[in-house]
Design a protein around this motif. Structure first.
Motif, mmCIF file in Angstrom:
data_model
loop_
_atom_site.group_PDB
_atom_site.id
_atom_site.type_symbol
_atom_site.label_atom_id
_atom_site.label_comp_id
_atom_site.label_asym_id
_atom_site.label_seq_id
_atom_site.Cartn_x
_atom_site.Cartn_y
_atom_site.Cartn_z
ATOM 1 N N ASN A 1 35.043 -74.284 -11.888
ATOM 2 C CA ASN A 1 34.416 -73.773 -10.673
ATOM 3 C C ASN A 1 32.888 -73.822 -10.762
ATOM 4 O OD1 ASN A 1 36.898 -73.220 -9.492
ATOM 5 N ND2 ASN A 1 36.969 -71.132 -10.294
ATOM 6 N N LEU A 2 32.352 -73.492 -11.941
ATOM 7 C CA LEU A 2 30.902 -73.530 -12.133
ATOM 8 C C LEU A 2 30.367 -74.952 -11.972
ATOM 9 C CD1 LEU A 2 30.577 -71.176 -15.258
ATOM 10 C CD2 LEU A 2 29.891 -70.624 -12.919
ATOM 11 N N LEU A 3 31.085 -75.921 -12.532
ATOM 12 C CA LEU A 3 30.648 -77.312 -12.466
ATOM 13 C C LEU A 3 30.696 -77.856 -11.044
ATOM 14 C CD1 LEU A 3 32.452 -78.698 -15.637
ATOM 15 C CD2 LEU A 3 29.991 -78.457 -15.346
ATOM 16 N N GLN A 4 31.585 -77.318 -10.219
ATOM 17 C CA GLN A 4 31.729 -77.790 -8.845
ATOM 18 C C GLN A 4 30.848 -77.035 -7.859
ATOM 19 O OE1 GLN A 4 36.074 -77.332 -8.657
ATOM 20 N NE2 GLN A 4 36.275 -79.551 -8.573
ATOM 21 N N ASP A 5 30.138 -76.024 -8.335
ATOM 22 C CA ASP A 5 29.279 -75.231 -7.459
ATOM 23 C C ASP A 5 28.069 -76.055 -7.004
ATOM 24 O OD1 ASP A 5 29.013 -72.061 -6.826
ATOM 25 O OD2 ASP A 5 27.024 -72.992 -6.975
ATOM 26 N N LYS A 6 27.528 -75.725 -5.854
ATOM 27 C CA LYS A 6 26.385 -76.462 -5.312
ATOM 28 C C LYS A 6 25.076 -76.091 -6.002
ATOM 29 C CE LYS A 6 28.418 -77.062 -0.709
ATOM 30 N NZ LYS A 6 28.288 -76.744 0.741
ATOM 31 N N SER A 7 25.042 -74.904 -6.599
ATOM 32 C CA SER A 7 23.824 -74.440 -7.263
ATOM 33 C C SER A 7 23.596 -75.174 -8.582
ATOM 34 C CB SER A 7 23.917 -72.934 -7.523
ATOM 35 O OG SER A 7 22.938 -72.513 -8.442
ATOM 36 N N ILE B 1 33.765 -82.957 -16.113
ATOM 37 C CA ILE B 1 32.797 -82.678 -17.178
ATOM 38 C C ILE B 1 31.914 -83.897 -17.428
ATOM 39 C CG2 ILE B 1 32.553 -82.306 -19.674
ATOM 40 C CD1 ILE B 1 35.044 -80.485 -19.464
ATOM 41 N N ILE B 2 32.546 -85.067 -17.574
ATOM 42 C CA ILE B 2 31.796 -86.300 -17.846
ATOM 43 C C ILE B 2 30.849 -86.616 -16.692
ATOM 44 C CG2 ILE B 2 32.025 -88.802 -18.154
ATOM 45 C CD1 ILE B 2 34.716 -88.157 -19.605
ATOM 46 N N ASN B 3 31.365 -86.521 -15.453
ATOM 47 C CA ASN B 3 30.546 -86.828 -14.279
ATOM 48 C C ASN B 3 29.353 -85.888 -14.153
ATOM 49 O OD1 ASN B 3 32.136 -88.973 -13.485
ATOM 50 N ND2 ASN B 3 33.476 -87.718 -12.198
#
Length: 282
Positions: free
Chosen positions: A219-225, A258-260
Motif C-alpha cells: 500500500n505504501l509503494l502504491q501511494d501517490k505521496s 518493488i522492482i518498478n
C-alpha cells in the motif's frame, strides 16, 4: 544506589500512567522515558555483563516498562496537540527495540499498527516525520526474528532427516535400547508435543506479522505521496532478511511493484540531479 535510580525513573513513569482518568503529567512521563533511555545506554557500557533484565529483575518490572513505552506512549489521541510523550516513546523505541525482541514479536501486530497509524495521520506532520525511526526499528526486529526462526526451522528439519536416515540404516536395535526407549517414551513425547505446539504458535505469529508488513508495504509503494513511497522502499531494505526467508509466500505482483518503484525512484533521482546541474550551469 545505581539500581535505585533506575527504579525511581520506572516508578515515576508507571505512577503517572496509573493516575485516574489518564491524568498523568506529560513532562514527568517524557522526562522519565528520556532518563530511562539514557540509563539503558549506560547499562550497555557496563563491563561486568549487567543487562537490563538484571536491573529490572523484580516481578512485572520489565512488563511494566514495555507496556508503558510500546503501548501507552504511542497511542496518540486525535485531540493531542503536544507531542513530548509520543516523541520520547518513539525515540526510546528507535534506540532500544533490540532489547525487547521477544516482547515486540508477541505484541507485534498492535505495535506496528499504532506506529503506522501515526505515520499515516495527515494532521500530525511533526510526529509523522519522527515516527519513521521507531517504525523502522520495530521492522528490523521483525526481520531478525523471522529470519532466525526460519533458519533454525530449516536446520532442525535437516537434522531430523539426517537422524532418520542414520537410524534406518542402523541395525543396532538391542533389547536394552528398546527398554530404555520405552521408559523415556512418555517424557520424550510430552516434551516433543510441547515443542511442536510452541513452534506452531510462533510460526502463526510470524506469519501474521509477515503478511501485515507485506500488505502495508504494498500500500505504501502504491501511494501517490513520494514520502510514503520512500518509507515503503526503506521497509523493503529493513525487511529483506524476512522476505528472503519467506519469499515463496510473497506474490509476484509484490515483486514487480518493488522492482518498478525502486527503478522509478532511482531514475527520478538521476533526472532531478541532472536538471539541478543544468539549471546551475545555465
Amino acid at each position: 544506589n545505581r539500581d535505585g535510580i533506575y527504579r525511581t525513573l520506572l516508578n515515576g513513569l508507571t505512577g503517572e500512567y496509573a493516575k485516574e482518568g489518564g491524568d498523568g503529567k506529560a513532562n514527568i512521563i517524557s522526562g522519565a522515558i528520556n532518563g530511562l533511555s539514557a540509563a539503558i545506554e549506560i547499562i550497555d557500557k557496563f563491563k561486568d555483563g549487567t543487562c537490563i533484565s538484571d536491573i529490572f529483575s523484580k516481578k512485572n518490572e520489565m512488563n511494566d516498562l514495555f507496556s508503558c513505552i510500546y503501548e501507552k506512549t504511542i497511542y496518540v489521541r486525535q485531540d493531542l496537540k503536544r507531542y513530548s510523550v509520543p516523541k520520547a516513546g518513539i525515540e526510546f523505541i528507535s534506540k532500544h527495540s533490540h532489547l525487547f525482541s521477544k516482547r515486540i514479536i508477541k505484541n507485534g501486530e498492535k505495535i506496528y499498527r499504532l506506529l503506522l497509524t501515526i505515520f499515516l495521520s495527515k494532521d500530525k506532520k511533526t510526529l509523522r516525520e519522527f515516527v519513521i525511526f521507531g517504525l523502522r526499528a520495530v521492522i528490523r526486529v521483525f526481520n531478525n526474528e523471522i529470519y532466525n526462526f526460519h533458519n533454525e526451522k530449516i536446520n532442525n528439519d535437516n537434522n531430523n532427516n539426517n537422524n532418520s536416515s542414520s537410524s534406518s540404516s542402523s541395525n543396532n536395535n538391542s533389547m536394552m535400547m528398546m527398554m530404555m526407549m520405552e521408559m523415556d517414551t512418555t517424557t520424550t513425547t510430552s516434551e516433543r508435543n510441547t515443542t511442536i505446539v510452541a513452534n506452531s504458535e510462533d510460526m502463526k505469529r510470524y506469519d501474521i506479522i509477515f503478511q501485515l508488513v507485506m500488505k502495508s508495504t504494498l500500500n505504501l509503494l502504491q501511494d501517490k505521496s513520494r514520502k510514503t513511497q520512500e518509507l515503503g522502499i526503506y521497509i523493503i531494505g529493513d525487511f529483506a532478511g524476512a522476505m528472503k526467508a519467506k519469499f515463496n509466500d510473497s506474490t509476484q505482483e509484490l515483486k514487480d511493484i518493488i522492482i518498478n518503484k525502486l527503478l522509478k525512484n532511482y531514475m527520478s533521482n538521476i533526472l532531478t540531479s541532472r536538471n539541478s546541474a543544468a539549471n546551475y550551469y545555465s
